[in-house]
Write an enzyme that holds these catalytic residues in place. Structure first.
Site, PDB file in Angstrom:
ATOM      1  CE  LYS A  50      -3.589   2.649   0.198  1.00 22.75           C
ATOM      2  NZ  LYS A  50      -4.523   2.779   1.336  1.00 22.75           N
TER       3      LYS A  50
ATOM      4  CE  LYS B 185      -2.461   8.042   7.507  1.00 21.49           C
ATOM      5  NZ  LYS B 185      -2.991   6.697   7.105  1.00 21.49           N
TER       6      LYS B 185
END
Length: 322
Positions: free
Chosen positions: A175, A245
């Site tokens: 991811k 993030k």
């Protein structure tokens, strides 16, 4: 375990979580929910879900648990806090974290749950809010493959592309690679296309020209359609603060591996500067405005012209099916 007897627990009912939890209910599975704000669960409760007062209470009743949370610290608090999942989880139960997390946090959680005789798997998703709502969602899973296989039916209720990637942490790495690649490209496209416009080429003409090249035919540049070309970054499809993030996590992984991350570090620096402008709640691609500012130009293609450029020939115009 049959569908009628399985209890699915879901923690975190935000933009992504609420849609994924709804898919669980649509599949006819019994759903137990928890969120910081009970109001976030209102439509799930109306549809028959059961409220749990804490992650611990939820874990004590669920056979399989999912969490969808903003930050690694949030996942760790929900999982390992004094009233967290680990305090109530039953031996043999499985916990899938659907968040974009940190590999080190994922491995820490996996070890902690294993000591309780339970299973923790990292299972980040890709497809955005629209994909979560329509179930056109990739779910990448790392951890015990047997546990993945046992719960494949539940994963298939949430998304249409559930895939086992490898040992614990593998899915999280996949991811981060996916998101880092995408946002590195966003920053590179902002620089190159802004250069072309600064050199005097009309933005839409430049985009149409580049799309005819080898890379353009792979639809690489379709990422420019929704935000960059029309100059629209609100409301966000995916907030800058969340993308920042993800990119910070990817860079942290690079440091852990001792790898130079020049482009990725540049992408993070760009996104940090955009955050410093107060754009955290704008779309993540608002970072592309920085290059326009530096060049002293503003890109905003008329929506009607953009729609016309995107229109595909119809069969009546003589186009043949592929």
């Amino acid at each position: 375990m049959s569908k009628d007897s399985m209890v699915v627990g879901f923690v975190g009912l935000g933009t992504m979580g609420s849609r994924m939890a709804a898919n669980v209910q649509k599949a006819g599975l019994k759903l137990l929910v928890h969120d910081l704000h009970r109001q976030a669960a209102s439509h799930h409760l109306k549809a028959g879900a059961i409220w749990a007062d804490s992650p611990r209470a939820l874990a004590g009743q669920a056979d399989v648990i999912f969490s969808s949370l903003p930050e690694p610290a949030d996942v760790e608090a929900v999982a390992l806090g004094p009233d967290g999942l680990i305090a109530g989880i039953r031996p043999g139960a499985a916990y899938f974290d659907l968040s974009t997390n940190s590999p080190s946090v994922v491995k820490k959680l996996n070890t902690a749950f294993a000591e309780r005789g339970a299973h923790m798997l990292d299972a980040p998703v890709s497809g955005g809010p629209a994909g979560a709502a329509s179930r056109k969602l990739a779910i990448w899973v790392g951890g015990d493959e047997n546990v993945f296989n046992r719960h494949k039916a539940v994963l298939d209720a949430i998304g249409d592309k559930a895939a086992y990637i490898g040992p614990i942490g593998s899915a999280t790495v996949a991811k981060l690679v996916h998101n880092m690649s995408g946002y590195a490209l966003v920053c590179a496209l902002a620089e190159t296309f802004t250069m072309g416009v600064k050199a005097g080429v009309e933005p839409l003409a430049l985009w149409q020209a580049v799309r005819q090249g080898a890379a353009g035919r792979r639809r690489t540049f379709d990422a420019l359609i929704d935000h960059f070309l029309p100059g629209k970054y609100d409301p966000p499809a995916f907030a800058l603060r969340l993308a920042h993030k993800d990119i910070a996590l990817a860079n942290a992984l690079g440091r852990e591996l001792g790898m130079p991350m020049r482009m990725c570090n540049l992408a993070l620096a760009e996104m940090t500067e955009a955050m410093a402008r107060g754009w955290g709640n704008r779309d993540s691609r608002a970072v592309m405005l920085l290059e326009q500012e530096r060049a002293g130009i503003e890109i905003a293609v008329d929506p009607e012209r953009l729609r016309a450029a995107l229109a595909l020939p119809s069969p009546k115009d003589g186009a043949k099916s592929a």
